[in-house]
Scaffold this active site. Structure first.
Site, PDB file in Angstrom:
ATOM      1  N   TYR B 145     155.100 -37.434  18.571  1.00 58.91           N
ATOM      2  CA  TYR B 145     154.092 -36.722  17.788  1.00 58.91           C
ATOM      3  C   TYR B 145     154.670 -36.291  16.434  1.00 58.91           C
ATOM      4  CZ  TYR B 145     151.595 -32.298  16.540  1.00 58.91           C
ATOM      5  OH  TYR B 145     150.952 -31.278  15.901  1.00 58.91           O
ATOM      6  N   ASP B 230     156.955 -31.115  27.314  1.00 56.08           N
ATOM      7  CA  ASP B 230     155.695 -30.652  26.739  1.00 56.08           C
ATOM      8  C   ASP B 230     154.584 -31.332  27.512  1.00 56.08           C
ATOM      9  OD1 ASP B 230     154.356 -30.438  23.322  1.00 56.08           O
ATOM     10  OD2 ASP B 230     153.477 -30.010  25.273  1.00 56.08           O
ATOM     11  N   ILE B 232     151.340 -30.777  27.510  1.00 57.89           N
ATOM     12  CA  ILE B 232     150.070 -30.389  26.893  1.00 57.89           C
ATOM     13  C   ILE B 232     148.907 -31.296  27.297  1.00 57.89           C
ATOM     14  CG2 ILE B 232     150.452 -31.713  24.787  1.00 57.89           C
ATOM     15  CD1 ILE B 232     149.170 -29.506  23.183  1.00 57.89           C
ATOM     16  N   LYS B 272     144.139 -29.412  24.414  1.00 58.26           N
ATOM     17  CA  LYS B 272     143.764 -30.791  24.708  1.00 58.26           C
ATOM     18  C   LYS B 272     142.891 -30.891  25.947  1.00 58.26           C
ATOM     19  CE  LYS B 272     146.468 -31.817  21.303  1.00 58.26           C
ATOM     20  NZ  LYS B 272     145.951 -32.216  19.984  1.00 58.26           N
TER      21      LYS B 272
END
Lengths: 458, 472
Positions: B145, B230, B232, B272
């Site tokens: 990302y 992570d 997410i 998300k």
């Protein structure tokens, strides 16, 4: 394994300011459930005007229901993560900030950066203005939280500008220069001065003279001024509040270098009593600062749900002008209650016109004019009298014996209960001291045959 | 003397990358079905817009939650004053239970080990501050990302050293790649403090396999470093293989009383799964007391609004709602991903096989004029400006191979997605025609005797028509 930041105590949270808070949490006062508990007078909260906000919300259900003219705004708000902030909110904020300053100054929403509380704003400004190891000068006494907010993760140093009771803790040119020299001696590059105006913990607005000293000083040294004006809306008495920007404008400095070295911090935590909503901001005339701070605000954006509610509320002039007026009146009344309550216990306060607290002179209650004695007194008051009041040393005051006492975070009844406890404590203390004084006196008398010596504690 | 800090004046915030530039181009000319049908379609933003109706109907039936009321009584005052960095207990409880539910309750979480932060952006930066000194490094598998270049490095001064992953094995993390990255860090004199992975992966859209997770655990155990996972996108896993959290693997390997237990930290967010990036809700979960303690204090710099904590505590405590939401959301994501994948297939474009996320990792290598990043940039510019699609080029994600692009599918309506696919299809077709055109020209120059045959096959008019179609 972990960073030094995570393992050491440089977050400053072992100070008495926070310890007192913790003790309160363990044994909190309640007029019915725990009437012998600790009364919290160490938290600068404004609980006096919630009714005004609650009634606004009751009349404007769309604002909490995330609706606009009956239509749902939920999707737009749920997705809104633009670090430039909700335009309607920024417009409302600059209008509100101008109103607080009697519309003598106008603010541009494009120079405003929203952050999750002024805690975030202050740290962000340090990241923008200073390198690790650089320093900012702060007048003492100052808010204990700055030791964490300005220094911890940024690596910036604080060098104090010592202020003393001899002139009501006002900032003087000699002291400014002295602290600058001290920084040089410590091999620290000074990037600016950081002030809180109105002052925490003094509860006073800065005089025009002080502001002018600061401006001249910063011009001479080519450094920044950060003015944390978080209490600007709590100025309830004269002399009126003068913002750093107003002082600059009055000196016609708009088109000079210093103009872009002035940065204001604001928040809705004190004026509106909304610390839970995390609304802070940076206002700067410096484009690069605005640009960098905007990007940095990614690390602490304000919830769009909250931005929406408050943009609706603060856009209504009728609400804001009524709120400001009533809020100030209530603060003044409450302060006067504290001041007279303390007076009847023989305790004086620094004459104040703003803030949510008084700066209280308890030097006469110290067993000696030392910080050890101050700590002793603080502990007696915390554990014995059961009042949490932060000692001046936690605010880096250079003179022992001063304490910050909050008046806006408790009911009138609780304030009265606190005053009663203090009166009892002082009475008891005076008796003890009277005994000590007598024995001291006789000792003196036996040594020197002349004059009565009245202790300046009386 | 420098007036401002280096952080304020240089561009280590990484926001000059194409990831952000494409976003800016879109902002100048955004597609709108009615108002601007030739505008740029935003396919570079990993947002989940598919399940708002579920949230909105819950809100309509539970107005107390947004109205600062509890059982009809106002709790406005309490919430207005609530700034405790330990977070609203009811919200933390609801969060850890939600996280467990997403993991099929194969792992449970302790609400005393969770730290609330203003978004995962804040969580990730805070973890860097807690785990590393300036100048130290974290290893990250590529592609990753683009925001990490800002979030992990900017104010913390931590370095990122990439773990190179390639299409040869579907970009999976391998032991040699891990070791190589570690050596590279040593070569650069950087002390490695840990590895950070995103699982499910952004931009790949794949869950990390159990093998890879085991590899990672062995690696961090051997090197005595941290692992940040992570997670997410954990709620966006819509098909098999299912999601395996690092916490599950730790449990399966009986690591509870070992040192590595304290060195694994999970980051989560509601941006998300629930599609609520505007509400700024992130979290750090750690088994290390000191990390939890330090991160909790650091969260002062980015607390979640109490107004929002209260609303979402109510939402996530409604188990009937969460159960239904998780399933329905995953179904819709799967359907939408299929739409994109099939549409691209028809255009002769393949994607990395994916089972999660809000995007596909798309292979456009065959459209590059050469196998170079310059050609990738060229192609990206054409797609943004001519095809009018904002998609993220792999180079912005630090991919080692040119030609891959991240294309989002959950931030627009079905119709818009179909239109985007159509535009891409036309673009590819015209490219093919142009290619054959150029190829033909080349060949005709080489072989004069074949000229007459070629003349019949050249259809200049047809080509020009297609170009005009794209421009519309």
């Amino acid at each position: 394994m972990l960073s030094a930041k995570a393992s050491r105590d440089s977050h400053g949270q072992d100070s008495s300011y926070f310890i007192g808070w913790q003790e309160y949490e363990k044994n909190p006062y309640h007029d019915v459930r725990n009437p012998t508990g600790i009364i919290q007078m160490g938290l600068a909260e404004n609980q006096l005007s919630f009714d005004l906000i609650e009634s606004w919300i009751a009349r404007n259900p769309d604002a909490v229901g995330l609706k606009k003219n009956g239509a749902s705004m939920f999707k737009e708000l749920a997705l809104f993560q633009d670090y430039h902030g909700l335009p309607a909110f920024k417009n409302a904020l600059v209008k509100f900030m101008a109103e607080i300053r009697g519309n003598k100054v106008k603010f541009d929403p494009n120079k405003l950066v929203l952050t999750a509380g002024s805690t975030s704003a202050n740290e962000t400004l340090m990241f923008c203005l200073a390198e690790r190891g650089d320093a900012f000068l702060l007048p003492t006494p100052y808010y204990p939280g700055f030791d964490r907010d300005l220094k911890w993760r940024t690596g910036v140093e604080i060098v104090p500008i010592h202020c003393s009771s001899s002139n009501d803790f006002q900032i003087t040119m000699p002291e400014l220069e002295k602290s600058y020299q001290e920084a040089q001696r410590l091999d620290l590059k000074v990037k600016g001065v950081f002030i809180t105006n109105p002052s925490n913990p003094l509860g006073t607005t800065m005089t025009r003279d002080e502001l002018n000293h600061l401006i001249s000083f910063s011009m001479a040294k080519n450094i920044h001024i950060v003015s944390d004006e978080i209490y600007s809306g709590t100025a309830f008495d004269c002399p009126k509040f003068i913002s750093i920007i107003e002082a600059l404008m009055d000196r016609h400095l708009e088109n000079t270098d210093i103009w872009s070295r002035i940065h204001i911090v604001y928040s809705l935590s004190k004026d509106l009593g909304l610390p839970g909503f995390r609304v802070g901001m940076i206002y700067s005339n410096n484009e690069t600062v605005v640009s960098a701070a905007t990007k940095m605000s990614s690390f602490g954006l304000i919830s769009s749900q909250t931005q929406y509610l408050l943009s609706r509320m603060l856009s209504q002039s009728k609400f804001t002008s009524n709120y400001m007026e009533k809020n100030r009146k209530r603060l003044r009344k409450r302060k006067e209650m504290l001041v007279s309550g303390l007076q009847s216990a023989g305790i004086k306060c620094l004459k104040s016109n703003a803030g949510l607290f008084c700066w209280v002179d308890m030097r006469h209650l110290l067993s000696s004019q030392t910080f050890e004695a101050e700590e002793e007194l603080w502990k007696n008051i915390l554990y014995g009298v059961r009042l949490n009041i932060p000692p001046g040393s936690s605010c880096h005051c250079s003179e022992p014996g001063w304490f910050r006492i909050c008046f806006a975070n408790l009911s009138e009844g609780t304030l009265k209960a606190a005053m009663k406890r203090i009166k009892n404590f002082v009475g008891h203390n005076y008796q003890e001291m009277a005994c000590d004084q007598r024995s001291t006196f006789y000792k003196w008398l036996s040594k020197i045959l002349s004059n009565n010596h009245e202790s300046d504690r009386y | 003397m420098r007036l401002l800090s280096r952080k304020a004046t240089c561009n280590t915030h990484g926001q000059d990358s194409s990831y952000f530039l494409g976003w800016q181009e879109y902002e100048k000319n955004p597609y709108d079905e009615i108002k601007n049908p030739t505008g740029i379609i935003q396919m570079g933003l990993a947002e989940n817009q598919l399940s708002f109706d579920l949230l909105e109907s819950w809100l309509a039936n539970n107005q107390d939650a947004s109205g600062f009321k509890k059982d009809g009584q106002s709790i406005f005052r309490e919430l207005a004053l609530f700034q405790d960095y330990h977070g609203l207990p009811a919200f933390k409880k609801a969060m850890v239970e939600f996280m467990a539910e997403i993991r099929g309750n194969k792992v449970t979480f302790d609400q005393n080990k969770i730290v609330l932060t203003a978004g995962a952006t804040s969580a990730n930066e805070t973890l860097m501050f807690c785990l590393a000194e300036p100048g130290e490094a974290f290893l990250l598998p590529t592609p990753y990302y683009p925001g990490f270049d800002r979030d992990l490095k900017w104010r913390t001064e931590v370095e990122i050293v990439p773990i190179q992953c390639t299409s040869v094995n579907d970009f999976k993390i391998t032991a040699p790649a891990l070791e190589e990255a570690f050596q590279e860090a040593q070569k650069r004199n950087l002390r490695v403090k840990g590895v950070l992975v995103t699982n499910p992966s952004n931009p790949l859209g794949t869950t990390i396999t159990r093998n890879e997770l085991n590899l990672l655990l062995s690696f961090i155990t051997e090197k005595s470093i941290h692992l940040i996972s992570d997670e997410i996108y954990s709620g966006t896993v819509f098909s098999s293989p299912g999601f395996v959290s690092i916490m599950e693997v730790l449990k399966d390997r009986n690591c509870e009383s070992t040192q590595v237990w304290n060195r694994v930290h999970v980051v989560y967010s509601l941006s998300k799964d629930l599609g609520l990036p505007g509400f700024r809700v992130g979290a750090i979960y750690s088994n290390d007391d000191m990390v939890v303690s330090a991160a909790t204090k650091m969260s002062s710099f980015g607390l979640v609004s109490s107004q929002t904590q209260y609303l979402l505590a109510a939402l996530l405590s409604d188990k009937k709602f969460t159960r239904n939401y998780i399933l329905e959301n995953q179904t819709r994501l799967k359907q939408r991903q299929q739409l994109l994948v099939k549409g691209l297939e028809k255009a002769g474009i393949s994607c990395l096989k994916s089972n999660a996320g809000l995007f596909c990792w798309v292979n456009l290598k065959h459209l590059l004029s050469s196998n170079m990043f310059d050609a990738e940039m060229e192609l990206w510019k054409e797609i943004v400006h001519q095809v009018k699609l904002n998609i993220s080029p792999g180079s912005s994600c630090h991919c080692t191979e040119p030609g891959w692009f991240r294309v989002c599918f959950a931030n627009m309506s079905e119709e818009t997605l179909n239109l985007a696919v159509q535009r891409l299809k036309s673009f590819v077709e015209s490219m093919n025609n142009n290619r054959s055109h150029h190829q033909l020209l080349k060949n005709s120059r080489r072989s004069k005797s074949l000229t007459s045959k070629w003349v019949f096959r050249l259809s200049f008019d047809h080509d020009r028509e297609s170009e005009e179609t794209i421009a519309r």
